[in-house]
Design a protein around this motif. Structure first.
Motif, PDB file in Angstrom:
ATOM      1  N   ASP A 102       0.824  -1.200   0.000  1.00 49.47           N
ATOM      2  CA  ASP A 102       0.000   0.000   0.000  1.00 49.47           C
ATOM      3  C   ASP A 102       0.863   1.257   0.000  1.00 49.47           C
ATOM      4  N   ASP A 103       0.374   2.297  -0.665  1.00 52.00           N
ATOM      5  CA  ASP A 103       1.053   3.592  -0.616  1.00 52.00           C
ATOM      6  C   ASP A 103       1.108   4.105   0.822  1.00 52.00           C
ATOM      7  N   PHE A 104       2.185   4.819   1.150  1.00 55.71           N
ATOM      8  CA  PHE A 104       2.244   5.560   2.405  1.00 55.71           C
ATOM      9  C   PHE A 104       3.118   6.785   2.188  1.00 55.71           C
ATOM     10  N   THR A 105       3.074   7.700   3.141  1.00 56.81           N
ATOM     11  CA  THR A 105       3.822   8.944   3.020  1.00 56.81           C
ATOM     12  C   THR A 105       4.994   8.941   3.984  1.00 56.81           C
ATOM     13  N   SER A 106       6.171   9.231   3.445  1.00 56.42           N
ATOM     14  CA  SER A 106       7.379   9.362   4.256  1.00 56.42           C
ATOM     15  C   SER A 106       7.649  10.837   4.533  1.00 56.42           C
ATOM     16  N   ALA A 107       8.064  11.120   5.760  1.00 55.05           N
ATOM     17  CA  ALA A 107       8.428  12.494   6.108  1.00 55.05           C
ATOM     18  C   ALA A 107       9.807  12.863   5.581  1.00 55.05           C
ATOM     19  N   GLY A 108      10.629  11.873   5.231  1.00 54.14           N
ATOM     20  CA  GLY A 108      11.977  12.139   4.749  1.00 54.14           C
ATOM     21  C   GLY A 108      12.937  12.499   5.868  1.00 54.14           C
ATOM     22  N   LEU A 109      14.177  12.720   5.500  1.00 51.73           N
ATOM     23  CA  LEU A 109      15.207  13.090   6.468  1.00 51.73           C
ATOM     24  C   LEU A 109      15.157  14.584   6.763  1.00 51.73           C
ATOM     25  N   ARG A 110      15.449  14.948   8.005  1.00 52.46           N
ATOM     26  CA  ARG A 110      15.464  16.365   8.362  1.00 52.46           C
ATOM     27  C   ARG A 110      16.842  16.990   8.154  1.00 52.46           C
ATOM     28  N   VAL A 111      17.852  16.178   7.859  1.00 50.71           N
ATOM     29  CA  VAL A 111      19.202  16.688   7.610  1.00 50.71           C
ATOM     30  C   VAL A 111      19.578  16.396   6.163  1.00 50.71           C
ATOM     31  N   PRO A 112      20.568  17.101   5.616  1.00 54.99           N
ATOM     32  CA  PRO A 112      21.008  16.810   4.243  1.00 54.99           C
ATOM     33  C   PRO A 112      21.542  15.384   4.121  1.00 54.99           C
ATOM     34  N   TRP A 113      21.484  14.853   2.900  1.00 52.45           N
ATOM     35  CA  TRP A 113      22.043  13.518   2.662  1.00 52.45           C
ATOM     36  C   TRP A 113      22.748  13.479   1.316  1.00 52.45           C
ATOM     37  N   LEU A 114      23.765  12.594   1.247  1.00 56.39           N
ATOM     38  CA  LEU A 114      24.592  12.451   0.059  1.00 56.39           C
ATOM     39  C   LEU A 114      24.349  11.103  -0.592  1.00 56.39           C
ATOM     40  N   ALA A 115      24.391  11.086  -1.916  1.00 55.57           N
ATOM     41  CA  ALA A 115      24.077   9.898  -2.694  1.00 55.57           C
ATOM     42  C   ALA A 115      25.345   9.191  -3.149  1.00 55.57           C
ATOM     43  N   CYS A 116      25.166   7.945  -3.583  1.00 54.49           N
ATOM     44  CA  CYS A 116      26.276   7.135  -4.072  1.00 54.49           C
ATOM     45  C   CYS A 116      25.718   6.098  -5.044  1.00 54.49           C
ATOM     46  N   PHE A 117      26.515   5.739  -6.030  1.00 56.68           N
ATOM     47  CA  PHE A 117      26.095   4.824  -7.100  1.00 56.68           C
ATOM     48  C   PHE A 117      26.663   3.436  -6.818  1.00 56.68           C
ATOM     49  N   GLY A 118      25.782   2.422  -6.786  1.00 57.66           N
ATOM     50  CA  GLY A 118      26.199   1.048  -6.518  1.00 57.66           C
ATOM     51  C   GLY A 118      25.875   0.121  -7.674  1.00 57.66           C
ATOM     52  N   ASN A 119      26.299  -1.118  -7.552  1.00 55.66           N
ATOM     53  CA  ASN A 119      26.100  -2.055  -8.662  1.00 55.66           C
ATOM     54  C   ASN A 119      24.629  -2.383  -8.901  1.00 55.66           C
ATOM     55  N   HIS A 120      23.794  -2.352  -7.865  1.00 53.82           N
ATOM     56  CA  HIS A 120      22.363  -2.618  -8.082  1.00 53.82           C
ATOM     57  C   HIS A 120      21.647  -1.436  -8.717  1.00 53.82           C
ATOM     58  N   GLU A 121      22.268  -0.266  -8.711  1.00 54.35           N
ATOM     59  CA  GLU A 121      21.716   0.867  -9.461  1.00 54.35           C
ATOM     60  C   GLU A 121      21.964   0.719 -10.956  1.00 54.35           C
ATOM     61  N   ALA A 122      22.956  -0.078 -11.328  1.00 52.60           N
ATOM     62  CA  ALA A 122      23.401  -0.124 -12.719  1.00 52.60           C
ATOM     63  C   ALA A 122      23.055  -1.415 -13.438  1.00 52.60           C
ATOM     64  N   LEU A 123      22.905  -2.518 -12.698  1.00 55.14           N
ATOM     65  CA  LEU A 123      22.871  -3.844 -13.299  1.00 55.14           C
ATOM     66  C   LEU A 123      21.661  -4.646 -12.836  1.00 55.14           C
ATOM     67  N   ILE A 124      21.223  -5.568 -13.667  1.00 55.41           N
ATOM     68  CA  ILE A 124      20.136  -6.454 -13.298  1.00 55.41           C
ATOM     69  C   ILE A 124      20.606  -7.340 -12.144  1.00 55.41           C
ATOM     70  N   GLN A 125      19.867  -7.250 -11.030  1.00 53.13           N
ATOM     71  CA  GLN A 125      20.224  -7.973  -9.804  1.00 53.13           C
ATOM     72  C   GLN A 125      21.645  -7.644  -9.346  1.00 53.13           C
ATOM     73  N   GLY A 126      22.147  -6.482  -9.768  1.00 53.68           N
ATOM     74  CA  GLY A 126      23.475  -6.068  -9.371  1.00 53.68           C
ATOM     75  C   GLY A 126      24.596  -6.804 -10.069  1.00 53.68           C
ATOM     76  N   VAL A 127      24.270  -7.584 -11.098  1.00 51.86           N
ATOM     77  CA  VAL A 127      25.264  -8.443 -11.744  1.00 51.86           C
ATOM     78  C   VAL A 127      25.248  -8.321 -13.258  1.00 51.86           C
ATOM     79  N   GLY A 128      24.067  -8.356 -13.870  1.00 55.73           N
ATOM     80  CA  GLY A 128      23.952  -8.475 -15.322  1.00 55.73           C
ATOM     81  C   GLY A 128      23.759  -7.154 -16.045  1.00 55.73           C
ATOM     82  N   VAL A 129      24.409  -7.027 -17.177  1.00 50.10           N
ATOM     83  CA  VAL A 129      24.238  -5.865 -18.034  1.00 50.10           C
ATOM     84  C   VAL A 129      22.805  -5.807 -18.546  1.00 50.10           C
TER      85      VAL A 129
END
Length: 588
Positions: free
Chosen positions: A228-255
């Protein structure tokens, strides 16, 4: 090693730092053929452990009053990693690989599916609310400056997964469903495989493996409620991002091949290994051509264009949303122009350097190319008054000194990918971990490297090969998606007498010990979780779902309470002294 006495945090209602309480296996709810399913018990806290490998004799900090004296906090951050928010109905997740769990040829491809994964958004939401309650670090008493993420925020390189992540972190409506309004995934009672936990009850062939062998409960209605949908309040402080293998690849492994791209938004989901696959080459085939595993039995599911795959450039661009703090969550205009995902971000006292260790040419482990390493060296030179050349010559720059923290998805021990950072490159552009370590050791202001990827808590000294007492600490934090489902507070404090202390404290999300009210009835054989007709989960339901996520994760046979994922006491609440690389009082 010895445990210093540390100042009291002083919360009126303390967030669940593991200094105050810890979780362990509790009452047996049900017994399977191979193991028992347990609820969780709350036990006593785990004090900080002083690790002095890089600073022998640091135990002198402990004074007669028993507290660390003279601390002046320079940075306090929370380290969050490996959420792996999954579209649990995706047509291009190959969950049936789990059936091959005992086959060593599939070691690098499993697990694909977890019993608790449909509830992960709720666990993350609970963790963010907990971090919002932490007013100050327990050692330096400095407010939390920011949150650092280190990749694998999503699971299968999909746009709808990224949307859920950003809604959680920045605040907004979190949408767990894709495709049909009703769940069409592998945990359905109608799915033709018993290797997945079926919370709604037995399927046509009887009990599933998790129920029969490990005592998992029946919780009818759970998956529908979790999505079910729900609403997140989010973080109250700044946050930094990073790129990982699961952002780029199928199941983090496959092209992501064109065939897989079509399958992601299509209407057929595979259910079995296809005939004729060379299982001895299963990993290699999946890395370069995962679409080969689409050719077996399948069943229809509802198509959804929001499941489309994302590129690194799209991942970066998505972080430039209105109200993002900081703008782009660390990513820069240079990243937008060049399609890169590495950057430097300066706080009041510390330079944070995000590395992109993902190899988009395939495979889970990481790599850096020569261009990024050259860029890293330039960013390090900028914050060093002096450093060493590769031959050991000291170079004086005239620049001001700043402490440096590196962060990336992969740590040194998993920077082993030699495929080439970019598709079509033979690996000649890859810089290996030994060369990278030598580079970092030339720059003494680097005191800490934060990373994830292994889903395991770990703390390792990286001593300089030639100078006693020099080097840096590498700190790996466990995954939110898996047991122990924690994050980590990291403080950098000036401890006086020319010493720094890096204080690490594990954080549990603030959710109940047990399910409450009507939810608790589902732990028996017939009770269940009422499905809410409105399609919007209540805050109480969200808290219970987070608690259940943790309990399920604790009972996963290969990754739960008995697994090494939590690390040892030396990998969790620790104080890591290191000699200051320059006079802190003068610089700050």
């Amino acid at each position: 090693m010895s445990a210093p006495h540390l100042p009291s945090v002083g919360f009126a209602t303390p967030p669940p730092l593991t200094l105050h309480r810890t979780w362990s296996g509790g009452e047996i709810v049900r017994t399977g053929r191979e193991a028992a399913y347990r609820q969780l018990d709350i036990g006593g806290g785990e004090a900080h452990l002083l690790r002095d490998e890089l600073a022998p004799g640091a135990s002198r900090w402990r004074g007669a009053a028993g507290s660390v004296r003279g601390v002046r906090s320079l940075l306090c951050l929370a380290h969050v990693t490996d959420l792996q928010l999954a579209d649990v109905q995706s047509p291009a997740r190959f969950e049936f690989f789990n059936r091959e769990f005992a086959d060593p040829r599939f070691r690098d491809l499993v697990p694909v599916q977890r019993p608790q994964e449909a509830l992960t958004t709720h666990a993350v939401d609970a963790m963010l609310r907990t971090l919002n309650r932490i007013d100050a670090g327990p050692v330096g008493s400095r407010p939390v400056d920011l949150v650092v993420t280190t990749g694998d925020a999503i699971d299968n390189a999909q746009w709808n997964e990224l949307e859920a992540f950003l809604a959680l972190m920045d605040g907004g409506v979190v949408r767990g469903r894709s495709g049909a309004h009703r769940y069409e995934g592998v945990q359905s009672v109608t799915w033709p495989d018993d290797v997945f936990w079926r919370p709604d009850g037995a399927g046509p062939a009887g009990e599933d493996l998790f129920r029969a062998h490990y005592g998992f409960p029946h919780l009818p209605g759970l998956i529908e409620r979790a999505l079910d949908d729900f609403t997140s309040a989010g973080l109250r402080v700044p946050w930094l991002a990073c790129f990982g293998n699961h952002e780029a690849l199928i199941q983090g492994v496959g092209v992501v091949t064109p065939e897989v791209e079509a399958a992601l938004v299509g209407g057929l989901k595979p259910t079995r290994l296809p005939p004729g696959i060379d299982l001895d080459r299963a990993v290699e085939i999946f890395i370069s051509g995962s679409h080969a595993f689409l050719g077996g039995d399948d069943r229809p599911v509802t198509p959804d264009p929001s499941r489309r795959p994302i590129t690194r450039a799209e991942f970066v661009e998505a972080h430039f949303r209105s109200g993002a703090r900081p703008d782009g969550h660390g990513f820069t205009e240079a990243n937008r122009r060049t399609g890169t995902a590495y950057y430097a971000y300066d706080t009041e006292h510390v330079r944070l350097v995000a590395l992109d260790t993902t190899c988009v040419a395939g495979a889970a482990d990481g790599a850096l190319d020569v261009d990024q390493v050259r860029w890293l060296e330039e960013r390090l030179v900028e914050v060093h008054a002096q450093y060493e050349t590769p031959d050991g010559t000291t170079v004086r720059t005239g620049h001001d000194d700043r402490l440096v923290v590196l962060f990336s998805h992969h740590g040194l021990d998993t920077l082993t990918n030699r495929r080439g950072v970019r598709p079509g490159v033979d690996g000649s552009d890859v810089v290996g971990a030994p060369e990278l370590l030598r580079l970092v050791h030339r720059f003494p202001n680097v005191v800490l490297w934060l990373n994830g990827h292994t889903h395991t808590n770990g703390v390792r000294p990286r001593p300089h090969p030639d100078r006693t007492g020099a080097g840096f600490w590498e700190v790996t934090t466990c995954a939110v998606v898996d047991w122990p489902c924690q994050t980590r507070i990291v403080e950098i404090v000036d401890a006086g007498e020319g010493m720094l202390a890096l204080a690490c404290t594990m954080v549990d999300h603030d959710s109940p010990q047990h399910l409450t009210g009507a939810w608790a009835g589902g732990m028996g054989a017939t009770g269940g979780i009422p499905v809410q007709a409105t399609g919007s989960a209540s805050p109480h339901a969200q808290v219970d779902l987070a608690a259940l996520h943790r309990e399920l994760a604790a009972n996963v046979p290969w990754a739960g309470l008995e697994s090494p994922l939590a690390g040892t006491v030396a990998d969790r609440n620790v104080v890591l002294p290191i000699r200051a690389p320059f006079p802190l009082a003068r610089a700050y």
